[in-house]
Write a protein that holds these residues in place. Structure first.
Motif, PDB file in Angstrom:
ATOM      1  N   LEU A  91     -18.340  34.938 -62.784  1.00 11.29           N
ATOM      2  CA  LEU A  91     -17.789  35.186 -61.836  1.00 11.29           C
ATOM      3  C   LEU A  91     -16.154  34.950 -61.879  1.00 11.29           C
ATOM      4  CD1 LEU A  91     -20.123  34.837 -58.718  1.00 11.29           C
ATOM      5  CD2 LEU A  91     -19.717  37.142 -59.862  1.00 11.29           C
ATOM      6  N   LYS A  92     -15.211  35.742 -61.633  1.00 10.50           N
ATOM      7  CA  LYS A  92     -14.056  35.181 -61.836  1.00 10.50           C
ATOM      8  C   LYS A  92     -12.904  35.248 -60.441  1.00 10.50           C
ATOM      9  CE  LYS A  92     -11.500  39.368 -63.613  1.00 10.50           C
ATOM     10  NZ  LYS A  92     -10.575  39.798 -64.703  1.00 10.50           N
ATOM     11  N   ASP A  93     -12.241  34.391 -60.432  1.00  4.78           N
ATOM     12  CA  ASP A  93     -11.154  34.255 -59.097  1.00  4.78           C
ATOM     13  C   ASP A  93     -11.885  34.525 -57.920  1.00  4.78           C
ATOM     14  OD1 ASP A  93      -9.038  34.234 -57.562  1.00  4.78           O
ATOM     15  OD2 ASP A  93      -8.515  36.275 -57.745  1.00  4.78           O
ATOM     16  N   VAL A  94     -12.855  33.540 -57.796  1.00  3.61           N
ATOM     17  CA  VAL A  94     -13.807  33.508 -56.604  1.00  3.61           C
ATOM     18  C   VAL A  94     -13.191  32.491 -55.463  1.00  3.61           C
ATOM     19  CG1 VAL A  94     -15.835  33.725 -57.978  1.00  3.61           C
ATOM     20  CG2 VAL A  94     -15.114  31.597 -57.482  1.00  3.61           C
ATOM     21  N   ARG A  95     -13.622  32.803 -54.393  1.00  2.00           N
ATOM     22  CA  ARG A  95     -13.354  32.167 -52.863  1.00  2.00           C
ATOM     23  C   ARG A  95     -14.236  32.251 -51.976  1.00  2.00           C
ATOM     24  NH1 ARG A  95      -8.411  29.720 -50.630  1.00  2.00           N
ATOM     25  NH2 ARG A  95      -7.306  30.366 -53.036  1.00  2.00           N
ATOM     26  N   TYR A  96     -14.787  31.275 -51.284  1.00  2.00           N
ATOM     27  CA  TYR A  96     -15.875  31.265 -50.537  1.00  2.00           C
ATOM     28  C   TYR A  96     -15.404  30.507 -49.069  1.00  2.00           C
ATOM     29  CZ  TYR A  96     -18.259  33.074 -54.461  1.00  2.00           C
ATOM     30  OH  TYR A  96     -18.482  33.583 -55.778  1.00  2.00           O
ATOM     31  N   GLN A  97     -16.066  30.921 -48.073  1.00  2.08           N
ATOM     32  CA  GLN A  97     -15.809  30.092 -46.822  1.00  2.08           C
ATOM     33  C   GLN A  97     -17.396  29.876 -46.614  1.00  2.08           C
ATOM     34  OE1 GLN A  97     -14.108  31.945 -43.472  1.00  2.08           O
ATOM     35  NE2 GLN A  97     -12.086  31.835 -44.194  1.00  2.08           N
ATOM     36  N   VAL A  98     -17.576  28.376 -46.437  1.00  2.00           N
ATOM     37  CA  VAL A  98     -19.089  27.927 -46.119  1.00  2.00           C
ATOM     38  C   VAL A  98     -19.125  27.195 -44.561  1.00  2.00           C
ATOM     39  CG1 VAL A  98     -20.938  26.402 -47.012  1.00  2.00           C
ATOM     40  CG2 VAL A  98     -19.287  27.512 -48.730  1.00  2.00           C
ATOM     41  N   LEU A  99     -20.263  27.685 -44.021  1.00  2.00           N
ATOM     42  CA  LEU A  99     -20.519  26.786 -42.801  1.00  2.00           C
ATOM     43  C   LEU A  99     -22.022  26.098 -42.970  1.00  2.00           C
ATOM     44  CD1 LEU A  99     -20.127  26.366 -39.640  1.00  2.00           C
ATOM     45  CD2 LEU A  99     -21.562  28.456 -39.296  1.00  2.00           C
ATOM     46  N   ALA A 100     -22.010  24.873 -42.702  1.00  2.00           N
ATOM     47  CA  ALA A 100     -23.197  23.899 -43.054  1.00  2.00           C
ATOM     48  C   ALA A 100     -23.299  22.970 -41.871  1.00  2.00           C
ATOM     49  CB  ALA A 100     -23.133  23.283 -44.357  1.00  2.00           C
ATOM     50  N   HIS A 101     -24.640  22.416 -41.743  1.00  2.00           N
ATOM     51  CA  HIS A 101     -24.693  21.279 -40.817  1.00  2.00           C
ATOM     52  C   HIS A 101     -25.785  20.310 -41.662  1.00  2.00           C
ATOM     53  CE1 HIS A 101     -28.219  23.875 -39.407  1.00  2.00           C
ATOM     54  NE2 HIS A 101     -28.630  22.609 -39.163  1.00  2.00           N
ATOM     55  N   PHE A 102     -25.946  19.103 -41.013  1.00  2.00           N
ATOM     56  CA  PHE A 102     -27.246  18.274 -41.611  1.00  2.00           C
ATOM     57  C   PHE A 102     -28.066  17.980 -40.605  1.00  2.00           C
ATOM     58  CE2 PHE A 102     -23.903  15.309 -40.003  1.00  2.00           C
ATOM     59  CZ  PHE A 102     -24.663  14.389 -39.315  1.00  2.00           C
ATOM     60  N   GLU A 103     -29.348  17.734 -41.115  1.00  2.00           N
ATOM     61  CA  GLU A 103     -30.510  17.163 -40.541  1.00  2.00           C
ATOM     62  C   GLU A 103     -31.208  15.936 -40.817  1.00  2.00           C
ATOM     63  OE1 GLU A 103     -33.159  20.774 -40.504  1.00  2.00           O
ATOM     64  OE2 GLU A 103     -31.908  21.958 -39.226  1.00  2.00           O
ATOM     65  N   TRP A 104     -31.737  15.157 -40.055  1.00  2.59           N
ATOM     66  CA  TRP A 104     -32.375  13.983 -40.345  1.00  2.59           C
ATOM     67  C   TRP A 104     -33.526  14.385 -41.437  1.00  2.59           C
ATOM     68  CZ3 TRP A 104     -28.580  11.276 -39.910  1.00  2.59           C
ATOM     69  CH2 TRP A 104     -27.909  11.247 -38.454  1.00  2.59           C
ATOM     70  N   ASN A 105     -33.572  13.534 -42.657  1.00  2.45           N
ATOM     71  CA  ASN A 105     -34.711  13.798 -43.455  1.00  2.45           C
ATOM     72  C   ASN A 105     -35.933  12.769 -43.007  1.00  2.45           C
ATOM     73  OD1 ASN A 105     -36.550  14.081 -45.659  1.00  2.45           O
ATOM     74  ND2 ASN A 105     -35.101  13.228 -47.110  1.00  2.45           N
ATOM     75  N   ASP A 106     -36.757  13.737 -42.299  1.00  8.40           N
ATOM     76  CA  ASP A 106     -37.885  12.871 -41.559  1.00  8.40           C
ATOM     77  C   ASP A 106     -38.966  12.175 -42.671  1.00  8.40           C
ATOM     78  OD1 ASP A 106     -36.968  13.729 -39.031  1.00  8.40           O
ATOM     79  OD2 ASP A 106     -38.424  15.548 -39.239  1.00  8.40           O
ATOM     80  N   GLN A 107     -38.800  12.524 -44.099  1.00  9.94           N
ATOM     81  CA  GLN A 107     -39.516  11.946 -44.959  1.00  9.94           C
ATOM     82  C   GLN A 107     -38.929  10.577 -45.107  1.00  9.94           C
ATOM     83  OE1 GLN A 107     -42.392  13.338 -45.814  1.00  9.94           O
ATOM     84  NE2 GLN A 107     -41.512  14.987 -44.243  1.00  9.94           N
ATOM     85  N   ARG A 108     -37.785  10.107 -44.958  1.00 16.21           N
ATOM     86  CA  ARG A 108     -37.144   8.879 -45.198  1.00 16.21           C
ATOM     87  C   ARG A 108     -37.339   8.284 -43.784  1.00 16.21           C
ATOM     88  NH1 ARG A 108     -37.074   7.821 -50.583  1.00 16.21           N
ATOM     89  NH2 ARG A 108     -35.887   9.731 -51.663  1.00 16.21           N
ATOM     90  N   LYS A 109     -38.425   7.778 -43.307  1.00 14.79           N
ATOM     91  CA  LYS A 109     -38.595   6.719 -42.382  1.00 14.79           C
ATOM     92  C   LYS A 109     -37.925   5.354 -42.550  1.00 14.79           C
ATOM     93  CE  LYS A 109     -41.760   9.732 -40.571  1.00 14.79           C
ATOM     94  NZ  LYS A 109     -41.338  10.664 -39.276  1.00 14.79           N
ATOM     95  N   GLU A 110     -38.008   4.977 -43.858  1.00 10.04           N
ATOM     96  CA  GLU A 110     -37.128   3.570 -43.914  1.00 10.04           C
ATOM     97  C   GLU A 110     -35.712   3.733 -43.652  1.00 10.04           C
ATOM     98  OE1 GLU A 110     -37.169   5.784 -47.943  1.00 10.04           O
ATOM     99  OE2 GLU A 110     -38.351   5.713 -46.123  1.00 10.04           O
ATOM    100  N   LEU A 111     -35.200   4.799 -43.393  1.00  6.84           N
ATOM    101  CA  LEU A 111     -33.882   4.955 -43.264  1.00  6.84           C
ATOM    102  C   LEU A 111     -33.535   5.213 -41.714  1.00  6.84           C
ATOM    103  CD1 LEU A 111     -32.478   6.599 -46.670  1.00  6.84           C
ATOM    104  CD2 LEU A 111     -32.538   4.367 -46.046  1.00  6.84           C
ATOM    105  N   ALA A 112     -34.328   5.205 -40.923  1.00  7.18           N
ATOM    106  CA  ALA A 112     -34.142   5.452 -39.587  1.00  7.18           C
ATOM    107  C   ALA A 112     -33.004   4.868 -38.983  1.00  7.18           C
ATOM    108  CB  ALA A 112     -35.544   5.276 -38.788  1.00  7.18           C
ATOM    109  N   GLY A 113     -32.686   3.667 -39.483  1.00  4.18           N
ATOM    110  CA  GLY A 113     -31.721   2.683 -38.749  1.00  4.18           C
ATOM    111  C   GLY A 113     -30.337   3.172 -39.099  1.00  4.18           C
TER     112      GLY A 113
END
Length: 235
Positions: A91-113
């Motif tokens: 693809l050439k001469d591309v431009r995008y707008q992005v909307l994102a958010h984060f969620e806690w990774n529940d598989q990483r209990k050791e990083l709850a702190g």
């Protein structure tokens, strides 16, 4: 467009992009999808700011420029040594707008702190303004890209009044072993529809996605605060 309280919005652009699909690589050739995949945008967002404490969720992408392609002859290195000749369609001469958010990774209990939403969000916003923490690429290493903050939906886009465009069956993304309780590597597929230039992504756990297990029960890398992961307080 719904926004979460920890959402980030950014615009990414570059001269070329290559969101290739495995089925198009027969004989070493590569051909890009017409639009970026969920996984490609997740990778870009992780290059802006990432920690194993959370996982990014891509809500939507807006295609700002006209979709155009360009084929190039390239000389990739062969596994057996030497070079080969292939044709890649970018693809050439591309431009995008992005909307994102984060969620806690529940598989990483050791990083709850390390789960301080406000601080992680502030760091992510600052990283967007600074152009990301790591180099940004549009699907391939040779497709250098750049980012800056934006308001998702702002400005004029080429497909603003285009209507619906079914993009066909395509790759959505991977669910990695540390993101699911069975520690499987799962590939996801779907059929996106672009509406007036905007694609709203199904979340990775949506039942509307087709799933295929690539590998069963893989080992998951361990992270520990203060050892191989810095606390958000130290960022």
């Amino acid at each position: 467009m719904e926004r979460h309280r920890n959402s980030i919005e950014y615009e990414v652009w570059g001269r070329y992009a290559l969101f290739s699909e495995v089925a198009t690589r027969v004989g070493g050739e590569k051909c890009s999808y017409q639009v970026p995949t969920y996984q490609a945008l997740k990778g870009i967002t992780e290059s802006i700011y990432w920690k194993p404490t959370f996982k990014w969720v891509i809500d939507a992408v807006r295609v700002m420029n006209k979709i155009q392609t360009e084929s190039k002859g390239v000389r990739p290195i062969k596994m057996s040594g030497g070079n080969d000749l292939s044709y890649y369609t970018y693809l050439k001469d591309v431009r995008y707008q992005v909307l994102a958010h984060f969620e806690w990774n529940d598989q990483r209990k050791e990083l709850a702190g390390d789960r301080d939403e406000n601080k992680h969000h502030n760091i992510a916003m600052r990283s967007v303004r600074q152009g990301g923490r790591r180099d940004i690429f549009l699907g391939a290493r040779e497709c250098q890209a750049y980012i800056e903050p934006c308001e998702f939906g702002g400005g004029e886009g080429f497909y603003d009044s285009y209507g619906e465009w079914n993009m066909g069956y395509m790759f959505h993304g991977f669910s990695y072993p540390d993101e699911n309780p069975d520690h499987n590597l799962i590939s996801r597929f779907w059929t996106p529809v672009m509406e007036d230039g905007v694609i709203r992504f199904e979340s990775p756990d949506s039942p509307l996605l087709d799933r295929h297990i690539v590998r069963h029960g893989l080992n998951v890398k361990e992270f520990n605060l203060g050892k191989n992961v810095t606390s958000v307080e130290e960022e």
